[in-house]
Design a protein around this motif. Sequence first.
Motif, PDB file in Angstrom:
ATOM      1  N   UNK A 153       0.841  -1.196   0.000  1.00  0.00           N
ATOM      2  CA  UNK A 153       0.000   0.000   0.000  1.00  0.00           C
ATOM      3  C   UNK A 153       0.879   1.251   0.000  1.00  0.00           C
ATOM      4  N   UNK A 154       1.925   1.228   0.830  1.00  0.00           N
ATOM      5  CA  UNK A 154       2.848   2.371   0.898  1.00  0.00           C
ATOM      6  C   UNK A 154       3.494   2.606  -0.460  1.00  0.00           C
ATOM      7  N   UNK A 155       3.971   1.531  -1.096  1.00  0.00           N
ATOM      8  CA  UNK A 155       4.617   1.660  -2.405  1.00  0.00           C
ATOM      9  C   UNK A 155       3.629   2.122  -3.469  1.00  0.00           C
ATOM     10  N   UNK A 156       2.400   1.635  -3.399  1.00  0.00           N
ATOM     11  CA  UNK A 156       1.393   2.066  -4.374  1.00  0.00           C
ATOM     12  C   UNK A 156       1.152   3.575  -4.269  1.00  0.00           C
ATOM     13  N   UNK A 157       1.129   4.102  -3.045  1.00  0.00           N
ATOM     14  CA  UNK A 157       0.930   5.544  -2.846  1.00  0.00           C
ATOM     15  C   UNK A 157       2.137   6.327  -3.355  1.00  0.00           C
ATOM     16  N   UNK A 158       3.339   5.868  -3.005  1.00  0.00           N
ATOM     17  CA  UNK A 158       4.564   6.559  -3.433  1.00  0.00           C
ATOM     18  C   UNK A 158       4.662   6.586  -4.952  1.00  0.00           C
ATOM     19  N   UNK A 159       4.447   5.442  -5.586  1.00  0.00           N
ATOM     20  CA  UNK A 159       4.564   5.390  -7.048  1.00  0.00           C
ATOM     21  C   UNK A 159       3.413   6.111  -7.737  1.00  0.00           C
ATOM     22  N   UNK A 160       2.250   6.155  -7.093  1.00  0.00           N
ATOM     23  CA  UNK A 160       1.155   6.956  -7.650  1.00  0.00           C
ATOM     24  C   UNK A 160       1.573   8.420  -7.746  1.00  0.00           C
ATOM     25  N   UNK A 161       2.220   8.932  -6.699  1.00  0.00           N
ATOM     26  CA  UNK A 161       2.675  10.323  -6.717  1.00  0.00           C
ATOM     27  C   UNK A 161       3.754  10.538  -7.775  1.00  0.00           C
ATOM     28  N   UNK A 162       4.702   9.604  -7.861  1.00  0.00           N
ATOM     29  CA  UNK A 162       5.769   9.733  -8.857  1.00  0.00           C
ATOM     30  C   UNK A 162       5.200   9.675 -10.269  1.00  0.00           C
ATOM     31  N   UNK A 163       4.352   8.696 -10.534  1.00  0.00           N
ATOM     32  CA  UNK A 163       3.779   8.544 -11.871  1.00  0.00           C
ATOM     33  C   UNK A 163       2.907   9.742 -12.243  1.00  0.00           C
ATOM     34  N   UNK A 164       2.169  10.270 -11.275  1.00  0.00           N
ATOM     35  CA  UNK A 164       1.324  11.436 -11.543  1.00  0.00           C
ATOM     36  C   UNK A 164       2.180  12.651 -11.892  1.00  0.00           C
ATOM     37  N   UNK A 165       3.279  12.842 -11.172  1.00  0.00           N
ATOM     38  CA  UNK A 165       4.202  13.931 -11.479  1.00  0.00           C
ATOM     39  C   UNK A 165       4.736  13.808 -12.907  1.00  0.00           C
ATOM     40  N   UNK A 166       5.174  12.615 -13.255  1.00  0.00           N
ATOM     41  CA  UNK A 166       5.759  12.392 -14.580  1.00  0.00           C
ATOM     42  C   UNK A 166       4.702  12.570 -15.669  1.00  0.00           C
ATOM     43  N   UNK A 167       3.540  11.969 -15.481  1.00  0.00           N
ATOM     44  CA  UNK A 167       2.492  12.083 -16.491  1.00  0.00           C
ATOM     45  C   UNK A 167       2.060  13.532 -16.678  1.00  0.00           C
ATOM     46  N   UNK A 168       1.950  14.268 -15.591  1.00  0.00           N
ATOM     47  CA  UNK A 168       1.564  15.667 -15.699  1.00  0.00           C
ATOM     48  C   UNK A 168       2.613  16.502 -16.408  1.00  0.00           C
ATOM     49  N   UNK A 169       3.875  16.213 -16.144  1.00  0.00           N
ATOM     50  CA  UNK A 169       4.972  16.967 -16.745  1.00  0.00           C
ATOM     51  C   UNK A 169       4.936  16.895 -18.265  1.00  0.00           C
ATOM     52  N   UNK A 170       4.506  15.748 -18.794  1.00  0.00           N
ATOM     53  CA  UNK A 170       4.506  15.549 -20.246  1.00  0.00           C
ATOM     54  C   UNK A 170       3.096  15.615 -20.848  1.00  0.00           C
ATOM     55  N   UNK A 171       2.152  16.170 -20.105  1.00  0.00           N
ATOM     56  CA  UNK A 171       0.776  16.303 -20.597  1.00  0.00           C
ATOM     57  C   UNK A 171       0.476  17.754 -20.900  1.00  0.00           C
ATOM     58  N   UNK A 172      -0.399  17.946 -21.870  1.00  0.00           N
ATOM     59  CA  UNK A 172      -0.853  19.292 -22.228  1.00  0.00           C
ATOM     60  C   UNK A 172      -2.377  19.314 -22.165  1.00  0.00           C
ATOM     61  N   UNK A 173      -2.899  20.383 -21.612  1.00  0.00           N
ATOM     62  CA  UNK A 173      -4.342  20.509 -21.486  1.00  0.00           C
ATOM     63  C   UNK A 173      -4.819  21.734 -22.255  1.00  0.00           C
ATOM     64  N   UNK A 174      -5.680  21.514 -23.236  1.00  0.00           N
ATOM     65  CA  UNK A 174      -6.337  22.633 -23.881  1.00  0.00           C
ATOM     66  C   UNK A 174      -5.875  22.974 -25.272  1.00  0.00           C
ATOM     67  N   UNK A 175      -4.757  22.380 -25.730  1.00  0.00           N
ATOM     68  CA  UNK A 175      -4.351  22.662 -27.109  1.00  0.00           C
ATOM     69  C   UNK A 175      -3.529  21.507 -27.661  1.00  0.00           C
ATOM     70  N   UNK A 176      -3.371  21.540 -28.986  1.00  0.00           N
ATOM     71  CA  UNK A 176      -2.760  20.414 -29.687  1.00  0.00           C
ATOM     72  C   UNK A 176      -1.271  20.307 -29.404  1.00  0.00           C
ATOM     73  N   UNK A 177      -0.768  19.109 -29.278  1.00  0.00           N
ATOM     74  CA  UNK A 177       0.664  18.873 -29.106  1.00  0.00           C
ATOM     75  C   UNK A 177       1.264  18.423 -30.420  1.00  0.00           C
ATOM     76  N   UNK A 178       2.534  18.706 -30.601  1.00  0.00           N
ATOM     77  CA  UNK A 178       3.212  18.267 -31.824  1.00  0.00           C
ATOM     78  C   UNK A 178       3.485  16.777 -31.750  1.00  0.00           C
ATOM     79  N   UNK A 179       3.311  16.116 -32.869  1.00  0.00           N
ATOM     80  CA  UNK A 179       3.682  14.709 -33.013  1.00  0.00           C
ATOM     81  C   UNK A 179       3.102  13.859 -31.893  1.00  0.00           C
ATOM     82  N   UNK A 180       1.872  14.127 -31.538  1.00  0.00           N
ATOM     83  CA  UNK A 180       1.248  13.302 -30.511  1.00  0.00           C
ATOM     84  C   UNK A 180       1.866  13.477 -29.141  1.00  0.00           C
ATOM     85  N   UNK A 181       2.684  14.522 -28.937  1.00  0.00           N
ATOM     86  CA  UNK A 181       3.229  14.776 -27.614  1.00  0.00           C
ATOM     87  C   UNK A 181       4.618  14.247 -27.377  1.00  0.00           C
TER      88      UNK A 181
END
Length: 522
Positions: free
Chosen positions: A421-449
């Motif tokens: 459970x502890x690891x799932x929470x830690x990795x959820x935070x890490x994965x969310x940080x990474x996914x957000x860093x490479x995500x764009x909201x509201x406009x088109x990204x080049x080459x699918x991001x």
Amino acid sequence: MVTTSLIVFLLQLMIDASYENILCNLMAVAIFYLTCLVVFAPRNNSLGPALTATTVFICITGNSLMPMIGTTLEGHPLIYTLLIPVDVFFHRLLFGLALLAAQLLASSRFSLPIKMGMSKIGTYAKSRVLIPPSGLWVLGFIGVSAIMINHFVGLPSILAKFIDGFNFLTVSPFLILLRPYNSIVKWKEIWLKILLYFLLQVVIAFINNSRAGFVLPIAILAAGWLMQMLMGLVFIDNKLLRRGVIAGILGLGLLGQFADLSTAIIMERGQRATRSADEQLAATLSRFTDKKSLEDFRSELGEANEGISAANVWQENYVNNPFLARFIQIKFDDNCLYRTSSFGDYQIDQLRNVTINKLYALLPDPLLKALSIKIDKKFINSFSIADFIVDLSTGQESNNSFLTASIPIHSFTLFYWLYPVVLAIVYFLVFTMIQGLFSIFGYTTMYGGISTLSLLYAYFLFVYITIDSLTMVLSFMLRNFWQDLIIYYIAIGVVRILGIANNINIPIRFKRINKTLVRAHR
């Protein structure tokens, strides 16, 4: 891939049909099958989720399917040299489930507020920029320069650590072999440059007495290719399969030489502190060409391992294949779990204190002083978690060899059965940080991001957050991640100063092929 795992499972039954071997293989196949179901799903067809899914796939496959293949090719059962194999693979199963749960949560709407905040940071940090091929050569030059400066110039430790942070840029030129770069450059003009640059990596690896220079280019390309496949940017057809078969045959032919090279590096590693760079390079090459001494060393090492109990001496002999061994951490799990299973409250408290102190050591001295926290950073950073586990299990101080620990076993020792459970929470935070860093909201990204940093991180993220101990994961989340962003921002600034554009123009023909994917990222 699931079919491959089943075939290897049957071969394992032929090698060893014992209860332990069958059960361990079943657990390995089960978590690998679940991983395929989660990773190869439509939810991972955008850049952020595809990047973290790649990390999850490499980590779980590296400790399920890869050990099965590696031991089978060498004629050994999956439980070969393991002291408590069933326990080890059970913990790997739990760790895999924690990673999969974290990936699913991070890819859900539940994580959206954090992602939107990280997306804004990504805009400022240029994490979604796709620089031209010429910019990749600049990044590579920066990385190589950092390695050479730290090797030949005596710098203060703080400055040396900062410059060392640029090292991961060294492999940037190899990204030219991935999409979309390989659809822009002319292969006839670039192949010789890539070959010469690879030879430069080989020379640097010899000088530093490290095998990373040989493995990294292959690992970077494989991880980047997998990430693009999840995004639908790579199409598997007969032509690609033929190339894969040819590459596999060539790889098998070179595997023996790579194994010899790895052995030569290990044999000469003990003398690198007393030699110059030229002397270390010459000694390693000389040892590499002396095939008899290499065979004698392997034979002596095998005899030594047979004569010494792994229960008394830390051993890492599991899979001999040097490439597969870079991804397999099963033996580290076994070493740590065997020793921590005898820990009492005192040893666990000591391990917990050292873990906390290693996290404190990440903080700058002024902040530590303001918080009235007193620790000896030099001492705390002079040994690894695995070194300390060995010390606690033997009651004696080790020679601080920086042995590799195990994330699931370290976490299990600290949190007992709550650790998934502890690891799932830690990795959820890490994965969310990474996914957000490479995500764009509201406009088109080049080459699918797709971006340059995401292609680099496809492999390095695996190294940063799935190897060694829980402190490494937390260190990445609290410091190393932000440090990489600053370093990459500086490097991109150098590229921009040289007059190289931040973003490249993707060929129209490629946009047409991937127009469905581009629309999906709006």
